[in-house]
Design an enzyme around this catalytic site. Structure first.
Site, PDB file in Angstrom:
ATOM      1  N   ARG A  69     -42.145 -17.435  12.053  1.00  0.00           N
ATOM      2  CA  ARG A  69     -41.715 -18.351  10.994  1.00  0.00           C
ATOM      3  C   ARG A  69     -42.843 -19.271  10.538  1.00  0.00           C
ATOM      4  O   ARG A  69     -42.751 -19.887   9.490  1.00  0.00           O
ATOM      5  CB  ARG A  69     -40.534 -19.194  11.490  1.00  0.00           C
ATOM      6  CG  ARG A  69     -39.299 -18.384  11.801  1.00  0.00           C
ATOM      7  CD  ARG A  69     -38.250 -19.218  12.531  1.00  0.00           C
ATOM      8  NE  ARG A  69     -37.665 -20.228  11.688  1.00  0.00           N
ATOM      9  CZ  ARG A  69     -36.519 -20.099  11.028  1.00  0.00           C
ATOM     10  NH1 ARG A  69     -35.856 -18.952  11.087  1.00  0.00           N
ATOM     11  NH2 ARG A  69     -36.026 -21.072  10.302  1.00  0.00           N
ATOM     12  N   CYS A 129     -40.605 -23.920  10.905  1.00  0.00           N
ATOM     13  CA  CYS A 129     -40.128 -24.510  12.146  1.00  0.00           C
ATOM     14  C   CYS A 129     -39.102 -23.610  12.806  1.00  0.00           C
ATOM     15  O   CYS A 129     -38.508 -22.738  12.187  1.00  0.00           O
ATOM     16  CB  CYS A 129     -39.555 -25.895  11.922  1.00  0.00           C
ATOM     17  SG  CYS A 129     -40.668 -27.072  11.160  1.00  0.00           S
ATOM     18  N   HIS A 139     -58.433 -13.089 -23.401  1.00  0.00           N
ATOM     19  CA  HIS A 139     -57.950 -14.434 -23.740  1.00  0.00           C
ATOM     20  C   HIS A 139     -58.309 -15.468 -22.675  1.00  0.00           C
ATOM     21  O   HIS A 139     -57.674 -16.520 -22.589  1.00  0.00           O
ATOM     22  CB  HIS A 139     -56.435 -14.402 -23.958  1.00  0.00           C
ATOM     23  CG  HIS A 139     -56.016 -13.537 -25.107  1.00  0.00           C
ATOM     24  ND1 HIS A 139     -56.313 -13.842 -26.412  1.00  0.00           N
ATOM     25  CD2 HIS A 139     -55.335 -12.361 -25.139  1.00  0.00           C
ATOM     26  CE1 HIS A 139     -55.843 -12.912 -27.211  1.00  0.00           C
ATOM     27  NE2 HIS A 139     -55.235 -11.991 -26.464  1.00  0.00           N
ATOM     28  N   TRP A 168     -43.870 -26.910  11.987  1.00  0.00           N
ATOM     29  CA  TRP A 168     -44.770 -26.711  10.851  1.00  0.00           C
ATOM     30  C   TRP A 168     -44.884 -28.070  10.177  1.00  0.00           C
ATOM     31  O   TRP A 168     -43.920 -28.590   9.654  1.00  0.00           O
ATOM     32  CB  TRP A 168     -44.187 -25.659   9.912  1.00  0.00           C
ATOM     33  CG  TRP A 168     -45.092 -25.200   8.818  1.00  0.00           C
ATOM     34  CD1 TRP A 168     -46.031 -24.207   8.887  1.00  0.00           C
ATOM     35  CD2 TRP A 168     -45.119 -25.673   7.464  1.00  0.00           C
ATOM     36  NE1 TRP A 168     -46.639 -24.039   7.664  1.00  0.00           N
ATOM     37  CE2 TRP A 168     -46.113 -24.928   6.772  1.00  0.00           C
ATOM     38  CE3 TRP A 168     -44.414 -26.654   6.764  1.00  0.00           C
ATOM     39  CZ2 TRP A 168     -46.398 -25.137   5.430  1.00  0.00           C
ATOM     40  CZ3 TRP A 168     -44.714 -26.866   5.425  1.00  0.00           C
ATOM     41  CH2 TRP A 168     -45.693 -26.103   4.775  1.00  0.00           C
ATOM     42  N   GLU A 223     -52.889 -14.696   0.721  1.00  0.00           N
ATOM     43  CA  GLU A 223     -52.076 -15.155   1.848  1.00  0.00           C
ATOM     44  C   GLU A 223     -52.747 -14.910   3.187  1.00  0.00           C
ATOM     45  O   GLU A 223     -52.734 -15.786   4.058  1.00  0.00           O
ATOM     46  CB  GLU A 223     -50.727 -14.425   1.860  1.00  0.00           C
ATOM     47  CG  GLU A 223     -49.663 -14.988   0.952  1.00  0.00           C
ATOM     48  CD  GLU A 223     -48.348 -14.226   1.094  1.00  0.00           C
ATOM     49  OE1 GLU A 223     -47.318 -14.881   1.271  1.00  0.00           O
ATOM     50  OE2 GLU A 223     -48.363 -12.980   1.035  1.00  0.00           O
ATOM     51  N   LYS A 261     -50.767 -11.205  -1.774  1.00  0.00           N
ATOM     52  CA  LYS A 261     -50.999 -10.700  -0.422  1.00  0.00           C
ATOM     53  C   LYS A 261     -52.434 -10.973   0.022  1.00  0.00           C
ATOM     54  O   LYS A 261     -52.677 -11.373   1.164  1.00  0.00           O
ATOM     55  CB  LYS A 261     -50.723  -9.190  -0.368  1.00  0.00           C
ATOM     56  CG  LYS A 261     -49.258  -8.845  -0.376  1.00  0.00           C
ATOM     57  CD  LYS A 261     -48.593  -9.258   0.934  1.00  0.00           C
ATOM     58  CE  LYS A 261     -47.094  -9.358   0.770  1.00  0.00           C
ATOM     59  NZ  LYS A 261     -46.641 -10.563   0.053  1.00  0.00           N
ATOM     60  N   ASN A 293     -35.371 -29.224  12.253  1.00  0.00           N
ATOM     61  CA  ASN A 293     -35.957 -28.510  11.124  1.00  0.00           C
ATOM     62  C   ASN A 293     -35.513 -29.190   9.838  1.00  0.00           C
ATOM     63  O   ASN A 293     -34.368 -29.625   9.736  1.00  0.00           O
ATOM     64  CB  ASN A 293     -35.488 -27.048  11.083  1.00  0.00           C
ATOM     65  CG  ASN A 293     -36.049 -26.227  12.212  1.00  0.00           C
ATOM     66  OD1 ASN A 293     -36.902 -26.674  12.974  1.00  0.00           O
ATOM     67  ND2 ASN A 293     -35.565 -24.999  12.329  1.00  0.00           N
ATOM     68  N   GLY A 294     -36.392 -29.221   8.827  1.00  0.00           N
ATOM     69  CA  GLY A 294     -36.007 -29.801   7.546  1.00  0.00           C
ATOM     70  C   GLY A 294     -36.803 -31.046   7.228  1.00  0.00           C
ATOM     71  O   GLY A 294     -37.817 -31.356   7.868  1.00  0.00           O
ATOM     72  N   GLU A 327     -48.315  -9.431  -7.013  1.00  0.00           N
ATOM     73  CA  GLU A 327     -48.017  -9.296  -5.594  1.00  0.00           C
ATOM     74  C   GLU A 327     -49.272  -8.936  -4.806  1.00  0.00           C
ATOM     75  O   GLU A 327     -49.485  -9.439  -3.698  1.00  0.00           O
ATOM     76  CB  GLU A 327     -46.925  -8.235  -5.391  1.00  0.00           C
ATOM     77  CG  GLU A 327     -46.594  -7.909  -3.950  1.00  0.00           C
ATOM     78  CD  GLU A 327     -46.013  -9.069  -3.160  1.00  0.00           C
ATOM     79  OE1 GLU A 327     -45.891  -8.919  -1.927  1.00  0.00           O
ATOM     80  OE2 GLU A 327     -45.688 -10.115  -3.746  1.00  0.00           O
ATOM     81  N   LYS A 356     -42.755 -18.230   7.458  1.00  0.00           N
ATOM     82  CA  LYS A 356     -41.937 -17.104   7.011  1.00  0.00           C
ATOM     83  C   LYS A 356     -40.658 -17.572   6.337  1.00  0.00           C
ATOM     84  O   LYS A 356     -40.302 -17.112   5.258  1.00  0.00           O
ATOM     85  CB  LYS A 356     -41.600 -16.223   8.222  1.00  0.00           C
ATOM     86  CG  LYS A 356     -40.790 -14.973   7.886  1.00  0.00           C
ATOM     87  CD  LYS A 356     -41.634 -13.981   7.108  1.00  0.00           C
ATOM     88  CE  LYS A 356     -40.900 -12.697   6.844  1.00  0.00           C
ATOM     89  NZ  LYS A 356     -41.706 -11.782   6.010  1.00  0.00           N
TER      90      LYS A 356
END
Length: 608
Positions: free
Chosen positions: A27, A2, A504, A73, A488, A485, A98-99, A481, A603
């Site tokens: 964001r 947001c 395993h 968001w 995402e 990526k 926001n929140g 990572e 973000k």
């Protein structure tokens, strides 16, 4: 997550609000809206991109001298226009938020009994009605805002305007970032400095529990007890050029290519002055001598940076290190050790899970905290005893790239500083490590030159729906990572495992349709990795190997090799991060996804 922007001025604020929202698009969001006072509360909201809302605002001739804007968001309630911000109560109060308000159900029930109706499924509409309820009693917007937030449980940053106070805006924060921008006969509120940088560079960051009121000519801030307070004014060094795309296809690509410079800037002090605990703060020397262990707390990509650092800290500084995901650390029982250094890692410095984990560590009696962060004066550094700022510059793409590699550089400098403080870093070793740091930006640049070869691999990855990443030792977090990526931004399901774990369980997934990416530097585990690769080939798996120039790999049927620069020793994870970033980027481009704004992600994660 947001974004908030607000303005009170002697000029039309709608262009300011819309430009600010565009700066906040990185964001992550799924709807946008603005509200201004102009003979009433005039509001435009749209699901989708800011550009769609901008077109509607232009069509409606929206203008005003006081207004608020928001990118949402979705958390409570779906992605619909009625759920988009700003929210309005009785055509008199407008709020952006926001929140997450944890007690919104109880407050909604209370307000419904008071006669308030709800048009949305959001927790935010509760705030608008609470402010209206208290404003109807006092006629004072600041007092009404203060009373309303006292009823809230959760995390919030809010901005509020009232039709009956047409020259005044109020705002408040708990748990979510909020700042005030100071102009000439105009003032601003925003969740990120990028939203107001085109209007002013002078900003003040609100502290936890602050409530403030803004007019064109004045800003007054009050602490959680209602006492007036002065907050320090900072001159932002954020560059407008860093917020522009330039010749690149996406911000992610731009930021991948900015890594050599970002690394140079981050390590500049240490390569110039040598290893010195003072790089982390005036008290660092005594703290570093006292600590007997390190606890790293972070989320997502930052967690993987911390996972690399664990290998460095234990092998170079000989200090035991544990790494926790912030949202897990906060809720598990731990055995506190007051001589343990708590290290939090956050690009934004506002990551709520990490901030709450830091609070938990303090509650447990940990006196030594160090923040590694990219944003000056953000919440986590302000709450920490020691700080090291990376100098990555603004990172707009949701998928972190240069923030990750500069975090790795910062953690390596921390390793050297702790080793030196403990008397475990010889002059010769210090000189060798500093020399490696000096050459690191150049090695990263060489890795960037592999882009044409990686694009060819991306063509093969683009039709796939699954991928497996393998690494060993200090390079296992780089495999993690790389998988992160890819998932995402391309939406390809990807997993990462230590290569030795193949037998395993994960080996059951391997077939001709599952590309297997291997991080295979020329280090002490290379022969082990080669054995693991044979396990994949024996099951018909297709291997894509990132090897060092001197690893003596050769291509064969089902084995594709790209050679990164000659092995750079302990800093190899930084160099090997580059090709997995480029592979994810070009695969996503070929799949046609929204690279900089991947679905469902944000973000700055300021909700739990």
């Amino acid at each position: 997550m947001c974004g908030i922007v607000g303005a009170v001025a002697n000029r039309n604020v709608v262009p300011i609000l819309i430009e600010g929202l565009k700066r906040l698009e990185y964001r992550g969001y799924d709807s946008a809206g603005v509200a201004v006072l102009n003979g009433g509360i005039r509001r435009v909201r749209r699901v989708g991109r800011v550009a769609e809302m901008e077109g509607a605002a232009r069509t409606e001739g929206l203008n005003g001298l006081l207004g608020i804007g928001h990118t949402r968001w979705a958390t409570h309630g779906g992605v619909t226009e009625p759920n988009a911000h700003p929210h309005v109560s009785h055509d008199e109060i407008a709020v952006v938020h926001n929140g997450i308000i944890e007690n919104h159900d109880a407050q909604r029930e209370r307000l419904e009994k008071l006669g308030y109706g709800f048009e949305s499924q959001t927790d935010t509409e509760v705030i608008a009605h609470l402010v209206h309820y208290y404003f109807s009693q006092s006629g004072n917007l600041l007092q009404a805002t203060r009373q309303a937030v006292r009823d809230l449980v959760g995390a919030y940053a809010i901005a509020v305007v009232s039709l009956k106070s047409p020259d005044l805006m109020t705002c408040a924060r708990v748990g979510c970032p909020l700042l005030i921008g100071l102009g000439e006969n105009e003032n601003f509120v925003a969740s990120d400095v990028s939203a107001v940088i085109s209007a002013t560079r002078r900003v003040m960051y609100l502290e936890e529990g602050d409530v403030a009121e803004l007019t064109r000519s004045a800003v007054r801030v009050y602490d959680r007890d209602g006492a007036p307070v002065e907050r320090e004014v900072h001159e932002s060094d954020l560059s407008l050029a860093s917020l522009e795309l330039g010749p690149y296809g996406h911000f992610m690509q731009k930021e991948i290519y900015e890594q050599p410079q970002a690394l140079s800037d981050t390590i500049e002090a240490v390569v110039t002055l040598g290893v010195d605990a003072a790089l982390f703060g005036r008290e660092a020397a005594s703290v570093f001598r006292d600590v007997e262990g390190v606890q790293i707390i972070a989320c997502g990509t930052s967690y993987y940076a911390g996972s690399v650092a664990r290998y460095w800290l234990e092998s170079i500084a000989k200090i035991p290190c544990t790494v926790d995901i912030a949202s897990e650390y906060r809720y598990r029982d731990t055995v506190p050790n007051p001589r343990q250094l708590i290290v939090t890692i956050s690009q934004s410095g506002e990551t709520l899970d990490t901030m709450e984990a830091l609070k938990r560590a303090k509650e447990l009696g940990h006196p030594h905290q160090l923040a590694i962060c990219n944003v000056r004066e953000s919440a986590i550094p302000r709450a920490s005893r020691l700080v090291f700022y990376t100098r990555a510059g603004a990172e707009i793409g949701v998928a972190s790239t240069k923030a990750f590699t500069t975090q790795l550089a910062a953690l390596f400098v921390l390793t050297l500083a702790l080793a030196k403080a403990k008397g475990r870093l010889s002059d010769a070793a210090e000189a060798a490590h500093l020399d490696a740091l000096r050459h690191l930006p150049g090695s990263v640049q060489h890795a960037l030159n592999l882009e044409p070869q990686i694009k060819l691999w991306a063509e093969r990855f683009a039709p796939k729906e699954h991928a497996l990443f393998l690494g060993r030792g200090v390079h296992y977090p780089i495999a993690l990572e790389g998988a992160l990526k890819l998932k995402e931004i391309s939406y390809i399901h990807a997993e990462a495992y230590p290569a030795g774990e193949l037998k395993h369980g994960p080996l059951a997934l391997v077939d001709a349709n599952m590309p297997v990416v291997v991080i295979a530097p020329n280090d002490s585990l290379l022969e082990k990795v080669k054995s693991n690769m044979q396990e994949v080939r024996a099951r018909g798996g297709e291997l894509y190997v990132f090897a060092d120039l001197d690893s003596h790999f050769s291509e064969s049927a089902g084995v594709h090799v790209i050679r990164t620069p000659r092995h750079v020793g302990v800093l190899s994870p930084v160099v090997h991060a580059i090709p997995v970033q480029l592979l994810a980027y070009h695969t996503a481009v070929m799949r046609g996804t929204d690279v900089d704004k991947p679905r469902n992600l944000a973000k700055s994660v300021t909700v739990e």
